[in-house]
Structures are given as C-alpha cells and as structure tokens.
Enzyme design. Sequence first.
Site, short mmCIF file in Angstrom:
data_model
loop_
_atom_site.label_atom_id
_atom_site.label_comp_id
_atom_site.label_asym_id
_atom_site.label_seq_id
_atom_site.Cartn_x
_atom_site.Cartn_y
_atom_site.Cartn_z
N ASP A 238 -9.02 -7.50 -6.70
CA ASP A 238 -7.73 -7.46 -7.40
C ASP A 238 -7.18 -8.88 -7.48
O ASP A 238 -6.77 -9.46 -6.47
CB ASP A 238 -6.77 -6.55 -6.66
CG ASP A 238 -5.48 -6.31 -7.44
OD1 ASP A 238 -5.26 -6.99 -8.46
OD2 ASP A 238 -4.69 -5.43 -7.02
N SER B 15 1.64 -1.08 -6.93
CA SER B 15 1.92 -2.30 -7.67
C SER B 15 3.39 -2.70 -7.55
O SER B 15 3.88 -2.93 -6.45
CB SER B 15 1.47 -2.13 -9.12
OG SER B 15 1.50 -3.35 -9.81
N HIS C 16 -7.05 -3.39 -9.47
CA HIS C 16 -5.66 -2.94 -9.37
C HIS C 16 -5.50 -1.46 -9.72
O HIS C 16 -5.00 -0.67 -8.91
CB HIS C 16 -4.80 -3.81 -10.28
CG HIS C 16 -3.37 -3.89 -9.88
ND1 HIS C 16 -2.95 -4.52 -8.73
CD2 HIS C 16 -2.23 -3.42 -10.48
CE1 HIS C 16 -1.63 -4.45 -8.63
NE2 HIS C 16 -1.17 -3.78 -9.68
#
Length: 631
Positions: free
Chosen positions: A389, A219, A415
């Site tokens: 995602d 991320s 995610h």
Amino acid sequence: MSSRREYIALFGSLILIFLEALARIITLGLPQPIIRFCYNRSKNAFNFLSSSQGKGSRSRKNSVSASIANASDFVDLCTLYGYYAEEHVVQTGDGYLLGLHRLGWRKGEEGTRVNAGLESVKKKVVYLHHGLMMNSEVWVCLTEKGRCLPFMLVEKGYDVWFGNNRGNKYSKKSTNRSPASSDFWDFSMDQFAFHDIPDSIDYILETTYQTSLSYIGFSQGTAQAFATLSIHPTLNDKVDLFVALAPAMSPAGLTNNVVDSLVKASPQVLFLAFGRRSMLGSTTMWQSILYPPIFVQVIDRSLKFLFNWSSKNISAHQKLAAYPHLFSYTSTKSVVHWFQIIRNKSFQMYDDDVQAPLGLGATDRYYKVAKFPTRNIKTPILLVYGGSDSLVDIEVMLKELPRHTVAKEIPHFEHLDFLWGQEVEKLVFPYVFEALEIYAGRDHLRSFPRSVRQALKDGAESSSDDLPSSITTGEISDVAQISNERLCKAEVTASTKRSPESVKTVSPTAQSFTNGPNSQGESTDKSTPVKPRFLELDSSSASSDTKHKRSEPLKTWDRAAEQYLWTVTVGLNELMLFSTADAFSQIDFLKPLAILSGYLFYGSEACHRGIQGTHWSPKDSMTSYRMVEVY
C-alpha cells in the site's frame, strides 16, 4: 532545474483539471438518449474485442455482480443477502444531518428487540466508517457473504452500525445550509473530527443503551478516528477498541509526478480548478455512459496512474459489483486538506492561511498549523496495513501514535484489498475478531455498570453467594475483570513509590496479537490466546524495606464494594484507580472522609477499622468484620 520540472508538472496537471471541468460541463448537458447511445456503443465494442472464453466466464458470474452493482442503496444491498437494515439520522452540533445504517439482527431475528433497554437482547456495538469519497455501501457490496466483514460481525452476535460523512450520498442535507451553496461544502476533516464522528457515536450509544462501542475504520475513516480521539479525551471512554484497516495519517505522496506536483500546489489553485463545492462530480457521468467492464478498466488504470496499485487481489467480478458503489461526494476542501497533510508531512488541522497562487514550497516561519495530538489517544489501537500500500508509511505512523499501538502487516495487500480483496476473511478478519473478543464491551476507562452500582448499594450486606437478581453473570464477569485491572494499577502506583524498578509495562495486546495468521490463513501459534492485563508487578524485584506484606487478592464482590464506597466518599471517578484501603492507609487527608463514610455505612466499629488503615467487607454484618491486611 528541480523548480522548472515542478512548474512543468503543474502545467500538465492543470491540463488534466481542464479536461475534468470540460467533462463536468458535458455531464450537465447530455440528454438521456445520448447517454444510452454511448453506453450501448461501449458495450458492443467491449463484446467485440472480448474472447469467447471471457464471455462465458462473465455470463456465469454476471447475475450476482449485476444484482450488487444495480442495488440502489445500502438497504437493498443487505436485502440481497437476507439481512434487515435500519436507517437512522443524526443531527450534528453545526446542523448537518448524517445518515446512519444499522445491522443488528441475524437472519430470523428481525422481530427481536436488540439493545432497546430492559427485556431486550444485549449485544456489543461495533461502528464502521468508510474512506475518502465513499459511503457506507462499500462495506456490504461483496460477491460472497463470507468475505463481508459486517455480515460476519452480525453472525457473531454484534450490533453493527455504519457512519457517513457530511456531503456524501446519505448525508447531503443541513438544517441551515443548502447543498447548492458553497457554505454547505465548506468543511474539511476538522469538521469530521469535531462533529461527525463524536455526534454519531453519542447517538449510537444513546440509542443502544450502551456505554462504549468498538470502532473499525477504513482509510480516511481511520484518520478521522485518529483525529477525533486525539482532541476529545472523553471520547476515549466511549470507544473501547479502534481497529484501523489500511490506516491513513500522513501519506508520503502520490507516485505520479504530475499529480504529485498538483498536490503540492497552493490551495487557491485547486479551488480555482475544482471549485469550492463537491469534488469530481463528473464521475457519475462516466459511470452512466460506459459499459461496466470498461468502467472497471478506467478505474483500474486511474488507480495505477495515481497510486501504482495493480488491483490484482480483487477479482474481476468483484470489481464489477463494487466499483459502481466506490464513489460518493465530498467537498473540495476536504481533499485540499489531505493535500496539505501530504505537502507538510504532518497530520495537521486544515491550514486557513492560504499561500499565494503558484507558491510552491513557500512557508511562513512565524505560523504553525496545529497538529492532531494523536499520542494522547488512550483507546487500544490495532493497525492492519498492506505491505504493498503506497499510502501507508508505518514507521512514520507509529512514531505519532501511543506506545500501546499494535501493527500487523499483510505483505501483498494494497489499499482497497481490505474491503474487497480475495482471502480477506483469512488474512485480516482473524485479527479483527480477536481484538473484539478481548476489548469489545469493556469499559476500560469507566466505572461499573449502573445495575452493578445499584446492586452494591441495595445489597451491601448480602453474601457473595446470594447476589441480587439485578446483576447478571456477564456483569459479574465484567466487574471481576475491571476490578482486577484497577486493583493491579493501584498496586503499581503504590509500589512505584517504594521501588520504581519493580514495575514493568506490558503491551495490552502483545500476548494476543503476536502470532497471527500466516499467508495461508493458518495460525502460527496453536496455543490459546491469553487475555493480558495492562500492567504487571515483578514481585521478584520488590523492595525489601516494605513495611507491610501484601495480602491475598480480594474477592470480586469486595473489590466492587471498595470501588463503590470510594465513589461515594470522594465523588471523583478519575480516582477509582486506587482501592479504598490503599487510599486510607497512604493518604492522610482522606482519613476524616473515611471516618464519615464509616459512620454512614458500617457503624462506629467499622469507622475504627478505617482509622487503622484496614478495610471491611460488605458481606459481613454491621458488627462482624473480616480483617484484611494491606501493604
């Protein structure tokens, strides 16, 4: 009409901010007995509403999940699985003290010296970095060892390190600022890119006596790598591979219109609402007063509300174990930075030219915020993203990344699934392991290891069958691989001058990442992966007016000696793409340097060979030469 809806949505988001601020005030005033009372009441309510079958299932898995959830820190989490972890502290250039963690030992290796200089075990280094409002614990709070990427890397023989951003649980200290002051929290992703990541990498390489490491980010950890590699060209020498899990660069926005309007509001509004210190400080209060299954439901519903994630790929007991380790402090400014990126649809640096409050959509035509030049990244990049995602727009991302980037999709992954999802070891890990096998430890932009250079200097007259003992078999293999790639690039450079059509570019990972695991975790290609070269020559289309015919490839020792001689002669590592022979034969102004180097190293007759545009082998004697034809 559209503007009216935006203001209504903004008003609704401000109400949510007010509730969060109220919760923060309550957090500061709640005594411990009231917290325990709320916790017990929520526990009783949950058990009353749960089915007897659910109670039985929870009791069987509760021991593992509870042990992980109740672990106090990173070291305790690793101890649960029998791994020894080290804690380190690195000071950034602007005075922040960052906590680093290290897993360098398999079970039973605790007394072994790893990457500690001479007479220690050499291991390739892998660096992992967490996402937004997280810390290093998110990598190791899994309920099964086989789904834990760091543990699997350790078992494969890697020296695994973990970073932490300034302000989080392990990095809440500075030499010149107090966490109680707003100055301490005056940082955004710019500071992560300019200080935290490069300073952490330098510390790790210095500690492990290595020249490069492999970077795995999740991320925001991927965004920080995109940013820092783009603005630090020399850092590309130190990172031999970048694996981006659930990559984040320029998200399209949030699925909820109310919160999305807040995202696009002026930074002044956000600072007014959340303050200029840490973000969402009330989260720890909710975690302390809610029974864990209820806290899990709160997190799941929040993720659904904000991002439309179902979280179905993460098991219930994994959520119970991991969600207590999900949150860690960060600055409001770093979150505002992401809001600016989303609003402007550009992976840019922080915009200090703040707009007026409630200035929705306002722009200044005379001012442009600097973007991170991500196309300048030279490090090999592998993106592994989820098809479900909502934060990933892969088409937009690939347009902003260099052409050598390789992207692989896991269709049903969201995610957080890349951290804690079921079957992550079958669907994601194979890509990571294959990329590490190809690139980890390769000095793709650097010169030879120090021991090899010294051996070349001390044993220049030795036979290739009688190498100095200071060179190990692995280093000889590295020399062969690096020399082959550089000689190949030199040939391409020379051939391009004669026939540009004879050169074709090959993706560095095209051959090896084309066929990955399918949805069942099985490889769709049973053939052995080929470790590709960066560039290849198409000999069939070579120009017919070439004056010289290419000779047979030089042996490994000859190539290494050429690169070393070139370094001594010119003193510029950047020119090591060219072989000495090719440089002598095609660059006229270097011939005097060739004459000088010939006298210094190989005598007058060797010097004569250099003038003729040929080169010699160091394994022959001072008066005996082996002529090698070049171009």
